[in-house]
Write an enzyme that holds these catalytic residues in place. Structure first.
Site, PDB file in Angstrom:
ATOM      1  N   TYR A   1     -31.905  26.786   7.634  1.00  0.00           N
ATOM      2  CA  TYR A   1     -31.050  27.424   8.637  1.00  0.00           C
ATOM      3  C   TYR A   1     -30.217  26.314   9.261  1.00  0.00           C
ATOM      4  O   TYR A   1     -30.765  25.425   9.925  1.00  0.00           O
ATOM      5  CB  TYR A   1     -31.891  28.101   9.729  1.00  0.00           C
ATOM      6  CG  TYR A   1     -32.572  29.381   9.284  1.00  0.00           C
ATOM      7  CD1 TYR A   1     -33.756  29.358   8.560  1.00  0.00           C
ATOM      8  CD2 TYR A   1     -32.028  30.622   9.612  1.00  0.00           C
ATOM      9  CE1 TYR A   1     -34.373  30.541   8.161  1.00  0.00           C
ATOM     10  CE2 TYR A   1     -32.640  31.805   9.232  1.00  0.00           C
ATOM     11  CZ  TYR A   1     -33.806  31.758   8.502  1.00  0.00           C
ATOM     12  OH  TYR A   1     -34.412  32.931   8.109  1.00  0.00           O
TER      13      TYR A   1
ATOM     14  N   TYR B   1     -41.508  34.219  13.588  1.00  0.00           N
ATOM     15  CA  TYR B   1     -40.899  34.286  12.259  1.00  0.00           C
ATOM     16  C   TYR B   1     -41.872  34.878  11.237  1.00  0.00           C
ATOM     17  O   TYR B   1     -41.496  35.699  10.402  1.00  0.00           O
ATOM     18  CB  TYR B   1     -40.436  32.895  11.818  1.00  0.00           C
ATOM     19  CG  TYR B   1     -39.509  32.914  10.625  1.00  0.00           C
ATOM     20  CD1 TYR B   1     -38.129  32.904  10.800  1.00  0.00           C
ATOM     21  CD2 TYR B   1     -40.009  32.940   9.329  1.00  0.00           C
ATOM     22  CE1 TYR B   1     -37.267  32.935   9.715  1.00  0.00           C
ATOM     23  CE2 TYR B   1     -39.159  32.974   8.234  1.00  0.00           C
ATOM     24  CZ  TYR B   1     -37.792  32.963   8.430  1.00  0.00           C
ATOM     25  OH  TYR B   1     -36.943  32.997   7.350  1.00  0.00           O
TER      26      TYR B   1
ATOM     27  N   HIS C   1     -43.951  30.570   0.908  1.00  0.00           N
ATOM     28  CA  HIS C   1     -43.390  29.417   1.600  1.00  0.00           C
ATOM     29  C   HIS C   1     -44.201  29.150   2.862  1.00  0.00           C
ATOM     30  O   HIS C   1     -44.622  30.076   3.548  1.00  0.00           O
ATOM     31  CB  HIS C   1     -41.926  29.669   1.989  1.00  0.00           C
ATOM     32  CG  HIS C   1     -40.959  29.354   0.889  1.00  0.00           C
ATOM     33  ND1 HIS C   1     -39.613  29.217   1.104  1.00  0.00           N
ATOM     34  CD2 HIS C   1     -41.149  29.139  -0.433  1.00  0.00           C
ATOM     35  CE1 HIS C   1     -39.012  28.925  -0.041  1.00  0.00           C
ATOM     36  NE2 HIS C   1     -39.917  28.881  -0.983  1.00  0.00           N
TER      37      HIS C   1
ATOM     38  N   LYS D   1     -36.069  40.022   9.975  1.00  0.00           N
ATOM     39  CA  LYS D   1     -37.028  40.993  10.494  1.00  0.00           C
ATOM     40  C   LYS D   1     -36.825  42.443  10.054  1.00  0.00           C
ATOM     41  O   LYS D   1     -37.727  43.270  10.201  1.00  0.00           O
ATOM     42  CB  LYS D   1     -37.002  40.948  12.044  1.00  0.00           C
ATOM     43  CG  LYS D   1     -37.715  39.749  12.626  1.00  0.00           C
ATOM     44  CD  LYS D   1     -39.218  39.918  12.592  1.00  0.00           C
ATOM     45  CE  LYS D   1     -39.963  38.622  12.767  1.00  0.00           C
ATOM     46  NZ  LYS D   1     -40.383  37.991  11.517  1.00  0.00           N
TER      47      LYS D   1
ATOM     48  N   PRO E   1     -29.572  39.759  10.932  1.00  0.00           N
ATOM     49  CA  PRO E   1     -30.487  39.284   9.897  1.00  0.00           C
ATOM     50  C   PRO E   1     -31.102  37.901  10.132  1.00  0.00           C
ATOM     51  O   PRO E   1     -32.024  37.525   9.411  1.00  0.00           O
ATOM     52  CB  PRO E   1     -29.613  39.269   8.638  1.00  0.00           C
ATOM     53  CG  PRO E   1     -28.222  39.187   9.117  1.00  0.00           C
ATOM     54  CD  PRO E   1     -28.181  39.883  10.435  1.00  0.00           C
TER      55      PRO E   1
HETATM   56  P1  FAD Z   1     -32.675  51.460   4.060  1.00  0.00           P
HETATM   57  O1  FAD Z   1     -33.092  50.362   3.187  1.00  0.00           O
HETATM   58  O2  FAD Z   1     -31.267  51.484   4.552  1.00  0.00           O
HETATM   59  O3  FAD Z   1     -32.982  52.805   3.298  1.00  0.00           O
HETATM   60  C1  FAD Z   1     -32.476  54.059   3.695  1.00  0.00           C
HETATM   61  C2  FAD Z   1     -32.314  54.947   2.481  1.00  0.00           C
HETATM   62  O4  FAD Z   1     -31.919  56.238   2.890  1.00  0.00           O
HETATM   63  C3  FAD Z   1     -31.237  54.428   1.537  1.00  0.00           C
HETATM   64  O5  FAD Z   1     -31.758  54.342   0.231  1.00  0.00           O
HETATM   65  C4  FAD Z   1     -30.137  55.462   1.661  1.00  0.00           C
HETATM   66  O6  FAD Z   1     -29.406  55.624   0.456  1.00  0.00           O
HETATM   67  C5  FAD Z   1     -30.918  56.705   2.017  1.00  0.00           C
HETATM   68  N1  FAD Z   1     -30.155  57.737   2.713  1.00  0.00           N
HETATM   69  C6  FAD Z   1     -29.180  57.583   3.646  1.00  0.00           C
HETATM   70  N2  FAD Z   1     -28.726  58.765   4.053  1.00  0.00           N
HETATM   71  C7  FAD Z   1     -29.436  59.697   3.378  1.00  0.00           C
HETATM   72  C8  FAD Z   1     -29.421  61.116   3.364  1.00  0.00           C
HETATM   73  N3  FAD Z   1     -28.582  61.816   4.139  1.00  0.00           N
HETATM   74  N4  FAD Z   1     -30.271  61.769   2.548  1.00  0.00           N
HETATM   75  C9  FAD Z   1     -31.125  61.079   1.753  1.00  0.00           C
HETATM   76  N5  FAD Z   1     -31.175  59.728   1.730  1.00  0.00           N
HETATM   77  C10 FAD Z   1     -30.346  59.065   2.528  1.00  0.00           C
HETATM   78  N6  FAD Z   1     -32.740  42.266   6.513  1.00  0.00           N
HETATM   79  C11 FAD Z   1     -33.263  41.067   6.419  1.00  0.00           C
HETATM   80  O7  FAD Z   1     -34.351  40.859   6.963  1.00  0.00           O
HETATM   81  N7  FAD Z   1     -32.598  40.071   5.728  1.00  0.00           N
HETATM   82  C12 FAD Z   1     -31.382  40.297   5.110  1.00  0.00           C
HETATM   83  O8  FAD Z   1     -30.808  39.420   4.483  1.00  0.00           O
HETATM   84  C13 FAD Z   1     -30.807  41.552   5.195  1.00  0.00           C
HETATM   85  N8  FAD Z   1     -29.608  41.817   4.607  1.00  0.00           N
HETATM   86  C14 FAD Z   1     -29.079  43.073   4.746  1.00  0.00           C
HETATM   87  C15 FAD Z   1     -27.846  43.376   4.173  1.00  0.00           C
HETATM   88  C16 FAD Z   1     -27.266  44.644   4.321  1.00  0.00           C
HETATM   89  C17 FAD Z   1     -25.908  44.950   3.696  1.00  0.00           C
HETATM   90  C18 FAD Z   1     -27.956  45.638   5.072  1.00  0.00           C
HETATM   91  C19 FAD Z   1     -27.349  47.009   5.270  1.00  0.00           C
HETATM   92  C20 FAD Z   1     -29.201  45.331   5.621  1.00  0.00           C
HETATM   93  C21 FAD Z   1     -29.772  44.066   5.468  1.00  0.00           C
HETATM   94  N9  FAD Z   1     -31.026  43.743   6.014  1.00  0.00           N
HETATM   95  C22 FAD Z   1     -31.545  42.519   5.911  1.00  0.00           C
HETATM   96  C23 FAD Z   1     -31.832  44.708   6.687  1.00  0.00           C
HETATM   97  C24 FAD Z   1     -32.901  45.303   5.775  1.00  0.00           C
HETATM   98  O9  FAD Z   1     -32.435  45.361   4.468  1.00  0.00           O
HETATM   99  C25 FAD Z   1     -33.204  46.668   6.346  1.00  0.00           C
HETATM  100  O10 FAD Z   1     -33.777  46.471   7.615  1.00  0.00           O
HETATM  101  C26 FAD Z   1     -34.123  47.519   5.464  1.00  0.00           C
HETATM  102  O11 FAD Z   1     -33.437  47.922   4.314  1.00  0.00           O
HETATM  103  C27 FAD Z   1     -34.592  48.746   6.234  1.00  0.00           C
HETATM  104  O12 FAD Z   1     -35.236  49.637   5.371  1.00  0.00           O
HETATM  105  P2  FAD Z   1     -35.113  51.188   5.593  1.00  0.00           P
HETATM  106  O13 FAD Z   1     -35.972  51.792   4.544  1.00  0.00           O
HETATM  107  O14 FAD Z   1     -35.358  51.511   7.009  1.00  0.00           O
HETATM  108  O15 FAD Z   1     -33.567  51.543   5.371  1.00  0.00           O
HETATM  109  C1  DHB Z   2     -32.763  35.953   3.741  1.00  0.00           C
HETATM  110  C2  DHB Z   2     -32.133  36.736   4.657  1.00  0.00           C
HETATM  111  C3  DHB Z   2     -32.299  36.479   5.993  1.00  0.00           C
HETATM  112  O1  DHB Z   2     -31.694  37.250   6.894  1.00  0.00           O
HETATM  113  C4  DHB Z   2     -33.085  35.441   6.432  1.00  0.00           C
HETATM  114  O2  DHB Z   2     -33.205  35.205   7.756  1.00  0.00           O
HETATM  115  C5  DHB Z   2     -33.730  34.674   5.507  1.00  0.00           C
HETATM  116  C6  DHB Z   2     -33.562  34.934   4.157  1.00  0.00           C
HETATM  117  C7  DHB Z   2     -32.562  36.241   2.305  1.00  0.00           C
HETATM  118  O3  DHB Z   2     -31.785  37.149   1.985  1.00  0.00           O
HETATM  119  O4  DHB Z   2     -33.174  35.563   1.473  1.00  0.00           O
END
Ligand code: FAD
Ligand code: DHB
Length: 372
Positions: free
Chosen positions: A190, A366, A72, A285, A281
């Site tokens: 948005y 962004y 995009h 980021k 969110p």
């Molecule tokens: P995570 O993806 O949380 O991965 C951590 C992993 O560690 C998980 O698989 C978990 O199961 C595992 N874990 C936890 N505890 C333990 C343990 N004790 N032992 C072993 N493994 C363990 N960001 C956006 O930019 N846009 C969005 O729309 C958006 N929506 C989101 C919706 C939700 C419900 C959540 C929670 C987050 C969202 N985010 C979004 C944020 C984005 O998804 C996260 O920033 C991203 O997943 C971070 O990656 P990570 O690998 O740091 O953590």
């Molecule tokens: C999506 C999530 C976001 O938080 C955002 O700012 C833009 C897109 C998504 O899930 O597609």
């Protein structure tokens, strides 16, 4: 049992770190609390910065993203019944890639399994010792030169770093749906609206991902599909444009918070991604920051300079914290309905759509600031 780098968590941070270190010939073991199936279907982020897409390509896991991801060149901002396009490519020569976190996780997991490297699903880590580098998990112990705490906000690693905490809670959340219907818009929308914020996004030409602002503790049971569609329609309505609905495949509520723990390291333990920081969110980021942390961590493990890891990460983290807070407060209806705040929001949105300087600042943040 011993390894060079023990990785806790197989989200985007842990899996990307494993891949980057594999390419440098460094031995890693990954522990993940949940099943592979669960990790690959947990619906979260969808927007990749160009630099993150590039990193995945360089790491040899970008082929499906390039085939199925959707580049995009900008976003739409909607307010006061008008929809304005911000053309990022034109403003700063960079865009974004629409490719779901679920797909990034699938690609990285498949690559790791293909390389025959250890990844233990359904093996929660019980504790980590930053002094000795020992990871304790159900049924054993692993001694590591370095522990990477990539286990998210609810993991065990965060608690093992004595950190100063910076936090902000928001009095609202997002209700998100994944719907089996072609997106009704060409690029993300948005929308600022008196009924609350709405976001129109997508996962593929057949899958739409839409969000509406709700109370932070909203019960999803109060939101039958029809109510979600009605609310989305009301908040994104535009003359001559229609929002198409379809079967809702998934529905859930996400709370919003800002959080940073400083420093991100202690002894042999290094935190990355959501384990170290959370953004609301709105700025898209979270995933991008997680990948940036592990890029820096992998470089420091290979080339030295681990003592500078936290400081290096935190510069981009705080830029993203500010941007995400700013987007959030500009676009959401603030409970209490302060009319002064609302006029400030509308003025800021108007400024973004009339001043190229202001638009360029949003576009840079962004799509991912180059130098922080
Ligand atoms: P995570 O993806 O949380 O991965 C951590 C992993 O560690 C998980 O698989 C978990 O199961 C595992 N874990 C936890 N505890 C333990 C343990 N004790 N032992 C072993 N493994 C363990 N960001 C956006 O930019 N846009 C969005 O729309 C958006 N929506 C989101 C919706 C939700 C419900 C959540 C929670 C987050 C969202 N985010 C979004 C944020 C984005 O998804 C996260 O920033 C991203 O997943 C971070 O990656 P990570 O690998 O740091 O953590
Ligand atoms: C999506 C999530 C976001 O938080 C955002 O700012 C833009 C897109 C998504 O899930 O597609």
């Amino acid at each position: 049992m011993r390894t060079q780098v023990g990785i806790v968590g197989a989200g985007p941070a842990g899996l990307t770190l494993g891949r980057l270190l594999e390419l440098q010939g460094i031995e890693t073991v990954i522990f993940e609390a949940r099943s592979r199936e669960y990790c690959e279907h947990r619906i979260r982020a969808g927007v990749l910065e160009q630099r993150v897409a590039d990193l995945l390509r360089e790491a040899g896991v970008g082929a499906r993203m390039d085939a199925e991801g959707i580049p995009h060149g900008g976003i739409h901002l909607q307010f006061a019944g008008e929809r304005h396009h911000l053309d990022f490519e034109e403003l700063i020569g960079r865009g974004i890639m629409i490719y779901g976190q679920t797909e990034v996780v699938k690609d990285l997991t498949a690559a790791r399994l293909e390389s025959g490297l250890p990844i233990h699903f359904e093996t929660p880590v019980e504790s980590v010792d930053p002094e000795t580098g020992v990871i304790r998990y159900a049924g054993g112990e692993l001694e590591c030169d370095v522990i990477a705490g990539c286990d998210g906000f609810h993991g065990v690693c965060r608690g093992a770093v004595p950190a100063r905490m910076f936090e902000r809670e928001y009095p609202f959340g997002w209700l998100g749906i994944l719907a089996q219907v072609a997106p009704s818009m060409d690029e993300l929308v948005y929308a600022h609206h008196e009924r609350g914020f709405a976001l129109l996004s997508l996962r593929s030409p057949q899958l739409s991902r839409y969000y509406v602002q709700v109370a932070h503790d909203e019960d999803v049971a109060h939101w039958p599909d029809e109510r979600v569609w009605d609310e989305l329609r009301a908040r994104t309505a535009l003359d001559g444009w229609e929002l198409h609905d379809g079967p809702v495949l998934e529905k859930g509520v996400t709370g919003m918070r800002s959080y940073v723990g400083e420093p991100m390291q202690h002894g042999r333990l290094y935190l990355a991604g959501d384990a170290a920081h959370i953004v609301p969110p709105t700025g898209a980021k979270g995933l991008n920051l997680a990948v940036n942390d592990v890029r820096i961590l992998a470089e420091a493990i290979v080339d030295g300079g681990l003592e500078h890891y936290s400081g290096q990460c935190l510069r981009r983290v705080w830029r993203a914290e500010h941007f995400s807070w700013w987007m959030t407060t500009m676009l959401h209806r603030l409970p209490g309905g302060d009319p002064f705040d609302e006029q400030l929001q509308l003025s800021q949105l108007r400024y973004l759509t009339t001043s190229e300087t202001a638009a360029r600042s949003l576009a840079g943040n962004y799509t991912g600031i180059e130098t922080v």
